[in-house]
Design a protein around this motif. Structure first.
Motif, PDB file in Angstrom:
ATOM      1  N   ILE A 103       0.834  -1.089   0.010  1.00 50.92           N
ATOM      2  CA  ILE A 103      -0.003  -0.060  -0.054  1.00 50.92           C
ATOM      3  C   ILE A 103       0.881   1.175  -0.023  1.00 50.92           C
ATOM      4  CG2 ILE A 103      -1.781   1.228   1.411  1.00 50.92           C
ATOM      5  CD1 ILE A 103      -2.869  -1.346   2.264  1.00 50.92           C
ATOM      6  N   PHE A 104       1.839   1.412   0.864  1.00 48.00           N
ATOM      7  CA  PHE A 104       2.736   2.289   0.866  1.00 48.00           C
ATOM      8  C   PHE A 104       3.574   2.442  -0.546  1.00 48.00           C
ATOM      9  CE2 PHE A 104       7.355   3.739   1.237  1.00 48.00           C
ATOM     10  CZ  PHE A 104       7.272   4.799   1.993  1.00 48.00           C
ATOM     11  N   LYS A 106       2.293   1.649  -3.509  1.00 51.24           N
ATOM     12  CA  LYS A 106       1.341   2.063  -4.330  1.00 51.24           C
ATOM     13  C   LYS A 106       0.895   3.483  -4.211  1.00 51.24           C
ATOM     14  CE  LYS A 106      -0.459  -1.378  -7.210  1.00 51.24           C
ATOM     15  NZ  LYS A 106      -0.561  -1.139  -8.763  1.00 51.24           N
ATOM     16  N   SER A 107       1.208   4.023  -3.049  1.00 50.66           N
ATOM     17  CA  SER A 107       0.874   5.452  -2.676  1.00 50.66           C
ATOM     18  C   SER A 107       1.997   6.178  -3.289  1.00 50.66           C
ATOM     19  CB  SER A 107       0.542   5.654  -1.395  1.00 50.66           C
ATOM     20  OG  SER A 107      -0.518   4.791  -0.800  1.00 50.66           O
ATOM     21  N   LYS A 110       1.359   6.399  -7.108  1.00 50.07           N
ATOM     22  CA  LYS A 110       0.440   7.308  -7.647  1.00 50.07           C
ATOM     23  C   LYS A 110       0.936   8.685  -7.481  1.00 50.07           C
ATOM     24  CE  LYS A 110      -4.408   8.212  -6.683  1.00 50.07           C
ATOM     25  NZ  LYS A 110      -5.643   7.670  -5.744  1.00 50.07           N
ATOM     26  N   LYS A 111       1.544   9.004  -6.269  1.00 47.62           N
ATOM     27  CA  LYS A 111       1.918  10.500  -6.116  1.00 47.62           C
ATOM     28  C   LYS A 111       2.975  10.876  -6.989  1.00 47.62           C
ATOM     29  CE  LYS A 111       3.968  13.262  -2.299  1.00 47.62           C
ATOM     30  NZ  LYS A 111       4.483  13.261  -0.835  1.00 47.62           N
ATOM     31  N   ASN A 144      -0.844  -6.954   1.643  1.00 46.75           N
ATOM     32  CA  ASN A 144      -0.088  -5.848   1.850  1.00 46.75           C
ATOM     33  C   ASN A 144       1.397  -5.998   2.044  1.00 46.75           C
ATOM     34  OD1 ASN A 144       0.469  -3.076   2.039  1.00 46.75           O
ATOM     35  ND2 ASN A 144       0.275  -3.026   4.381  1.00 46.75           N
TER      36      ASN A 144
END
Length: 411
Positions: A103-104, A106-107, A110-111, A144
């Motif tokens: 999740i970290f 993927k964030s 995206k950023k 995750n």
């Protein structure tokens, strides 16, 4: 010079062999190591925490430590060694989350506008099940946490997806790794692995590789730590390389610097090549296994010099043989789930290099199996077909009870 290598598989044996080939006067230490690493260095006995490993490295004046396995990275070994004033190759704990926390990662993607498949995050089993009701396409369900490389399940229908969610979130097949999950769109294409060196300023890619992750032929069955690899990857064409560098590598480098996630170590890009674009599926913050075993036999440059150049902030270039390599993983039948160990291995003493021990040990002058993935057999050739033939010809010389390997690596 004294070098400590952390891990117990074929990758660590490959790292050690390459270092020793280029620098015969160095002394190698491994923790925990395996039967192969004990032939080229000293395996550290007894269990050690990462803090105890720091004390060991300090007491024994270890010059450089190389982290092979992600387990040590996620226990903060780099931070501890840095606090001891020791040189270590690998990401600090926060940067290691790029691998250890999907999740970290993927964030982060995206950023910084890094092209990756569409995804949704779920912390609740019921919400994930409800989401599936309106999703008719194939999906990838990911824990995750990394779950030893096995926490990705491809589901092509509702029943498979529901079963996967139940195993991960209710039955806790992967433990805490499945407390949160990612449901990701399924992309049809060809996978590629790009291992690279990160010196805190630049990302220097190695040759491209293709990893075969599934236990069964034609990429079917359960995910494994890897059943074989070929180098170079035939699907990494010039146009794909350009797309990768522009839309994945360069924005990754920008994000790492802005977020202060810089380190001296390795960065692995797990890619999916579709008919017109390349997507990033995942990061690893270490050298891949069995990619390492396929890459090092083709590396002409002195690996230790490359590592030292990173610490000295010097520019790095890597020379490669213009050849192909193919690695076939010989495993114990039943891997990646239940399998039997302690089987006598024959043919190993007459095997031509390169090959690597992954899960075997020597007892009373006999080699016996000790893990799921047992041996990494590598063939080298001017073409992929030549490399593949050599690997499989060598594999035929090895025998042990319940031996299993895929027959389609490189096809």
């Amino acid at each position: 010079m004294k070098i400590l290598i952390l891990g117990s598989g074929g990758r660590e044996h490959a790292i050690g062999k390459k270092l020793l080939e280029d620098n015969q006067s160095i002394h190698l230490y491994f923790y925990p190591g395996n039967g192969g690493t004990s032939l080229i260095g000293k395996n550290i006995e007894n269990h050690h925490t990462v803090l105890e490993l720091g004390f060991f490295a300090k007491k024994n004046t270890i010059d450089i430590t190389i982290v092979g396995s992600e387990i040590f990275l996620l226990e903060g070994v780099v931070d501890i060694f840095n606090n001891f004033g020791l040189k270590i190759i690998g990401p600090h704990y926060l940067a290691a989350k790029l691998e250890g926390n999907r999740i970290f990662a993927k964030s982060f993607m995206k950023k910084y506008g890094i092209r990756t498949p569409k995804y949704d995050i779920f912390y609740c089993y019921e919400k994930a099940i409800n989401f599936l009701k309106k999703y008719t396409n194939s999906i990838a369900i990911k824990t995750n946490g990394i779950a030893a490389g096995k926490g990705v399940i491809l589901a092509h229908n509702q029943n498979d997806a529901r079963k996967a969610l139940k195993n991960i979130m209710i039955k806790k097949k992967f433990g805490k790794s499945g407390n949160q999950i990612i449901i990701e769109e399924f992309l049809q294409g060809k996978e590629a692995s790009i291992i690279s060196l990160f010196n805190g300023k630049d990302i220097i890619p190695f040759l491209s590789a293709k990893d075969y992750k599934k236990i069964e032929e034609n990429e079917k069955g359960l995910n494994t730590g890897g059943m074989g690899t070929i180098v170079p990857n035939p699907y990494m064409t010039n146009s794909v390389w350009i797309d990768f560098k522009k839309n994945i590598l360069e924005p990754t480098l920008k994000g790492l610097i802005i977020e202060k996630l810089t380190f001296f170590g390795f960065l692995y890009f797990g890619l999916m090549i579709t008919h017109n674009k390349v997507y990033l599926l995942e990061y690893n913050t270490r050298i891949g296994d069995p990619e390492a075993q396929t890459l090092f036999p083709l590396m002409k440059s002195n690996f230790l010099n490359i590592i030292q150049s990173s610490f000295q902030h010097k520019s790095i270039s890597i020379d490669w043989e213009k050849l192909c390599s193919c690695c076939v993983v010989l495993s114990s039948k039943g891997y990646p789930e239940k399998y039997e160990s302690g089987k006598i291995i024959t043919g190993l003493n007459s095997l031509k290099e390169p090959f690597y021990i992954a899960g075997a040990k020597k007892e009373q002058e006999k080699w016996i199996t000790s893990s799921g993935r047992v041996l990494n057999i590598v063939g080298i050739g001017k073409t992929l077909q030549e490399a593949r033939k050599e690997a499989y010809d060598k594999a035929k010389k090895i025998q042990f009870e319940n031996l299993y390997f895929r027959k389609d690596i490189g096809l």
